[in-house]
Structure formats: structure tokens, C-alpha cells
Design a protein around this motif. Structure first.
Motif, PDB file in Angstrom:
ATOM      1  N   ILE A  32      13.100 -23.881  47.768  1.00  9.88           N
ATOM      2  CA  ILE A  32      13.575 -22.773  46.942  1.00  9.88           C
ATOM      3  C   ILE A  32      14.732 -23.220  46.043  1.00  9.88           C
ATOM      4  O   ILE A  32      14.809 -22.832  44.885  1.00  9.88           O
ATOM      5  CB  ILE A  32      14.012 -21.585  47.831  1.00  9.88           C
ATOM      6  CG1 ILE A  32      12.776 -21.015  48.536  1.00  9.88           C
ATOM      7  CG2 ILE A  32      14.720 -20.510  47.013  1.00  9.88           C
ATOM      8  CD1 ILE A  32      13.094 -20.033  49.643  1.00  9.88           C
ATOM      9  N   TRP A  33      15.608 -24.039  46.573  1.00  9.53           N
ATOM     10  CA  TRP A  33      16.783 -24.528  45.833  1.00  9.53           C
ATOM     11  C   TRP A  33      16.758 -26.064  45.806  1.00  9.53           C
ATOM     12  O   TRP A  33      17.541 -26.712  46.488  1.00  9.53           O
ATOM     13  CB  TRP A  33      18.073 -24.047  46.486  1.00  9.53           C
ATOM     14  CG  TRP A  33      18.187 -22.578  46.687  1.00  9.53           C
ATOM     15  CD1 TRP A  33      18.109 -21.901  47.862  1.00  9.53           C
ATOM     16  CD2 TRP A  33      18.399 -21.589  45.689  1.00  9.53           C
ATOM     17  NE1 TRP A  33      18.262 -20.562  47.651  1.00  9.53           N
ATOM     18  CE2 TRP A  33      18.444 -20.335  46.328  1.00  9.53           C
ATOM     19  CE3 TRP A  33      18.548 -21.646  44.299  1.00  9.53           C
ATOM     20  CZ2 TRP A  33      18.638 -19.141  45.633  1.00  9.53           C
ATOM     21  CZ3 TRP A  33      18.743 -20.459  43.607  1.00  9.53           C
ATOM     22  CH2 TRP A  33      18.784 -19.232  44.271  1.00  9.53           C
ATOM     23  N   PRO A  34      15.860 -26.697  45.027  1.00  7.50           N
ATOM     24  CA  PRO A  34      15.730 -28.165  45.072  1.00  7.50           C
ATOM     25  C   PRO A  34      16.966 -28.942  44.622  1.00  7.50           C
ATOM     26  O   PRO A  34      17.080 -30.128  44.900  1.00  7.50           O
ATOM     27  CB  PRO A  34      14.536 -28.449  44.166  1.00  7.50           C
ATOM     28  CG  PRO A  34      14.352 -27.241  43.327  1.00  7.50           C
ATOM     29  CD  PRO A  34      14.906 -26.091  44.109  1.00  7.50           C
ATOM     30  N   PHE A  35      17.900 -28.285  43.974  1.00  7.61           N
ATOM     31  CA  PHE A  35      19.143 -28.935  43.561  1.00  7.61           C
ATOM     32  C   PHE A  35      20.330 -28.390  44.344  1.00  7.61           C
ATOM     33  O   PHE A  35      21.474 -28.564  43.965  1.00  7.61           O
ATOM     34  CB  PHE A  35      19.369 -28.754  42.057  1.00  7.61           C
ATOM     35  CG  PHE A  35      18.418 -29.570  41.239  1.00  7.61           C
ATOM     36  CD1 PHE A  35      18.755 -30.842  40.810  1.00  7.61           C
ATOM     37  CD2 PHE A  35      17.161 -29.084  40.916  1.00  7.61           C
ATOM     38  CE1 PHE A  35      17.874 -31.609  40.077  1.00  7.61           C
ATOM     39  CE2 PHE A  35      16.262 -29.835  40.180  1.00  7.61           C
ATOM     40  CZ  PHE A  35      16.621 -31.109  39.764  1.00  7.61           C
ATOM     41  N   GLY A  36      20.039 -27.729  45.465  1.00  5.10           N
ATOM     42  CA  GLY A  36      21.078 -27.124  46.278  1.00  5.10           C
ATOM     43  C   GLY A  36      21.330 -25.682  45.849  1.00  5.10           C
ATOM     44  O   GLY A  36      20.999 -25.296  44.734  1.00  5.10           O
ATOM     45  N   ARG A  37      21.887 -24.915  46.773  1.00  2.44           N
ATOM     46  CA  ARG A  37      22.200 -23.515  46.458  1.00  2.44           C
ATOM     47  C   ARG A  37      23.201 -23.457  45.318  1.00  2.44           C
ATOM     48  O   ARG A  37      24.162 -24.221  45.299  1.00  2.44           O
ATOM     49  CB  ARG A  37      22.803 -22.819  47.669  1.00  2.44           C
ATOM     50  CG  ARG A  37      21.801 -22.295  48.617  1.00  2.44           C
ATOM     51  CD  ARG A  37      22.524 -21.421  49.656  1.00  2.44           C
ATOM     52  NE  ARG A  37      21.548 -20.892  50.563  1.00  2.44           N
ATOM     53  CZ  ARG A  37      20.941 -19.737  50.386  1.00  2.44           C
ATOM     54  NH1 ARG A  37      21.219 -18.989  49.356  1.00  2.44           N
ATOM     55  NH2 ARG A  37      20.045 -19.321  51.247  1.00  2.44           N
ATOM     56  N   PRO A  38      23.010 -22.528  44.392  1.00  7.48           N
ATOM     57  CA  PRO A  38      23.990 -22.397  43.315  1.00  7.48           C
ATOM     58  C   PRO A  38      25.323 -21.893  43.867  1.00  7.48           C
ATOM     59  O   PRO A  38      25.336 -21.114  44.813  1.00  7.48           O
ATOM     60  CB  PRO A  38      23.361 -21.378  42.371  1.00  7.48           C
ATOM     61  CG  PRO A  38      22.304 -20.684  43.143  1.00  7.48           C
ATOM     62  CD  PRO A  38      21.909 -21.601  44.274  1.00  7.48           C
ATOM     63  N   MET A  39      26.373 -22.368  43.301  1.00  8.30           N
ATOM     64  CA  MET A  39      27.703 -21.912  43.695  1.00  8.30           C
ATOM     65  C   MET A  39      27.935 -20.563  43.039  1.00  8.30           C
ATOM     66  O   MET A  39      27.686 -20.390  41.858  1.00  8.30           O
ATOM     67  CB  MET A  39      28.772 -22.908  43.236  1.00  8.30           C
ATOM     68  CG  MET A  39      28.599 -24.296  43.822  1.00  8.30           C
ATOM     69  SD  MET A  39      28.655 -24.323  45.615  1.00  8.30           S
ATOM     70  CE  MET A  39      30.390 -24.197  45.867  1.00  8.30           C
ATOM     71  N   SER A  40      28.373 -19.613  43.809  1.00  6.62           N
ATOM     72  CA  SER A  40      28.672 -18.312  43.228  1.00  6.62           C
ATOM     73  C   SER A  40      29.711 -17.617  44.080  1.00  6.62           C
ATOM     74  O   SER A  40      29.947 -17.972  45.228  1.00  6.62           O
ATOM     75  CB  SER A  40      27.406 -17.473  43.106  1.00  6.62           C
ATOM     76  OG  SER A  40      27.275 -16.549  44.131  1.00  6.62           O
TER      77      SER A  40
END
Length: 86
Positions: free
Chosen positions: A62-70
Motif C-alpha cells: 500500500i505504501w511502497p515508499f513508506g507511510r507518508p509523514m503527516s
């Protein structure tokens, strides 16, 4: 998955993934450029890479580049990220 390494790199690059997925390299490159694997391909992606000996989690797909920072606020996410998070 380490912070520096995206899923595509960890699995050997777009050509290796394309071969395992029976997709054109350009198709997998488009996934990488979009920073997402299409939802209808995700289960197959996990299965084919498991068969090849890779441990791939649903979160990584789902997040191939890692979870987005938010900050956790929905306004910090794009519309696509909001729909995937739902």
C-alpha cells in the motif's frame, strides 16, 4: 523496509518485478512513478513475491515508499492517500 530503500529497489528493481508480475517493465515503472501499486494488483503482487522468496507485507504494498509523514490531519494528505487510508 529501511527508510532509505523503497519496495521497488528492495525487490530488485522494475525489470525484476515486471518479470515476476508478468507485466511490461514500463507498467511497473508507471507504478513506481505514481508511488503506488494499483489496488487490483496488490494481492497478486504479495503472492508472486512470496513465491519468489520475498517477505512483502500488505503495508509495504500500500505504501511502497513508506507511510507518508503527516500530522494526522486529513488536509495533509492528497485525495488519493485519503481514499487509500479509508
Amino acid at each position: 523496509m529501511s527508510e532509505e530503500t523503497d519496495l521497488f529497489t528492495r525487490l530488485g528493481g522494475t525489470r525484476a518485478i515486471a518479470e515476476r508480475m508478468s507485466e511490461a517493465p514500463s507498467t511497473v515503472q508507471s507504478w513506481k512513478s505514481a508511488r503506488r501499486i494499483p489496488a487490483h494488483k496488490q494481492a497478486d503482487f504479495i503472492g508472486k513475491h512470496a513465491e519468489a522468496g520475498f517477505d512483502v507485507t500488505a503495508e509495504e504494498v500500500i505504501w511502497p515508499f513508506g507511510r507518508p509523514m503527516s500530522s494526522g490531519k486529513s488536509e495533509d494528505l492528497t485525495a488519493a492517500q485519503q481514499s487509500e487510508a479509508a
